[in-house]
Scaffold this active site. Structure first.
Site, PDB file in Angstrom:
ATOM      1  N   ARG A   1      21.921  10.253   6.178  1.00 34.43           N
ATOM      2  CA  ARG A   1      20.846  10.108   5.195  1.00 34.43           C
ATOM      3  C   ARG A   1      20.071  11.401   5.047  1.00 34.43           C
ATOM      4  O   ARG A   1      19.987  12.213   5.953  1.00 34.43           O
ATOM      5  CB  ARG A   1      19.883   9.012   5.636  1.00 34.43           C
TER       6      ARG A   1
ATOM      7  N   LYS B   1      21.548   5.620  19.255  1.00 33.64           N
ATOM      8  CA  LYS B   1      22.302   5.409  18.021  1.00 33.64           C
ATOM      9  C   LYS B   1      23.784   5.269  18.316  1.00 33.64           C
ATOM     10  O   LYS B   1      24.399   6.146  18.909  1.00 33.64           O
ATOM     11  CB  LYS B   1      22.054   6.575  17.060  1.00 33.64           C
TER      12      LYS B   1
ATOM     13  N   ARG C   1      10.182   6.298  13.134  1.00 34.08           N
ATOM     14  CA  ARG C   1      10.148   6.863  14.486  1.00 34.08           C
ATOM     15  C   ARG C   1       9.216   6.041  15.349  1.00 34.08           C
ATOM     16  O   ARG C   1       8.183   5.561  14.889  1.00 34.08           O
ATOM     17  CB  ARG C   1       9.648   8.312  14.486  1.00 34.08           C
TER      18      ARG C   1
END
Length: 255
Positions: A53, A117, A251
């Site tokens: 992204r 992730k 975040r």
């Protein structure tokens, strides 16, 4: 990886191509979209210019990652695709759960494993002159992350070494079936059919977070899941707000 084997193992009715190396499977399918007659899964054994992204790079290793894109045609305009990246996240999570892996979801397009992730999703679109739109859904899934690549990425990433030992054709077929089923459901019902399933896996539910855009803090508050349009619900000192997807990063507060 073998295209014929993946297609034979899957029940999705989707054409499959496998290439040895390319810059970006998303870029390749976007360039070919006007000439496609139906859904197409493009898998790269090695991807040299993967994208995430907001123009970020997606770094991967040919031995330890799966990088692939799925082109899918939708009728109607772009507004009908609201929440599509989140629906794809649900499809990935549910497929991995059927394979014995529990994961969480981070708004708007990340799959997490133990807070790190595990997979990223990039959806890009191309309008069709005769109506409708092609969505190209790019996915990078970490299986076994080499130490040197993790150091290059600069932050912790998750991996699934036991799935790395699974037959790649069978794994891709399972992922393709999960994605195709989800996309057909999305065509019928939109993201509303996925909202509760996404919220069930929301990794940061109730956490204090900041919404950032270009490094600038736009909002602070407690993450409260998503609504039926795929917007992040944030409980702020001024009340609940809904944050649209876009070039916005989430975040952990203080992170």
């Amino acid at each position: 990886m073998n295209a014929g084997a993946i297609a034979a193992l899957a029940n999705a009715g989707v054409a499959v191509e496998v290439v040895e190396e390319t810059g970006s499977t998303n870029a390749d399918l976007l360039a070919r979209a006007a000439g496609l007659s139906g859904p197409l899964l493009l898998v790269a054994r090695n991807q040299t210019a993967g994208r995430g992204r907001a123009g970020r790079s997606w770094l991967s290793s040919s031995a330890g990652s799966l990088t692939f894109s799925l082109a899918w045609r939708f009728e109607g305009g772009l507004p009908r695709l609201s929440g599509l990246p989140l629906a794809v996240g649900v499809a990935l999570a549910e497929t991995l759960e059927r394979l014995g892996v529990q994961v969480g979801l981070k708004w708007p397009n990340d799959v997490l494993r133990d807070g790190d992730k595990l997979a990223g999703i990039l959806v890009e679109t191309q309008a069709i002159l005769q109506g409708g739109v092609w969505a190209v859904i790019g996915i990078g899934l970490n299986l076994a992350m080499p130490d040197e690549l993790e150091a290059q990425i600069g932050h912790g990433v998750a991996s699934l070494p036991w799935l790395a030992r699974m037959d790649r054709d069978a794994l891709l077929a399972a992922l393709l079936d999960g994605l195709a089923g989800a996309l057909r459901q999305f065509e019928r019902a939109g993201f509303a059919a996925f909202a509760a399933r996404w919220n069930l896996r929301h990794a940061w539910q109730g956490e204090q977070v900041c919404i950032l855009d270009g490094g600038r803090v736009l909002h602070r508050g407690s993450a409260a899941g998503v609504d039926d349009a795929g917007r992040l619900l944030l409980d702020t000192v001024d009340g609940r707000i809904a944050v649209l997807a876009g070039d916005v990063s989430l975040r952990m507060k203080g992170g």
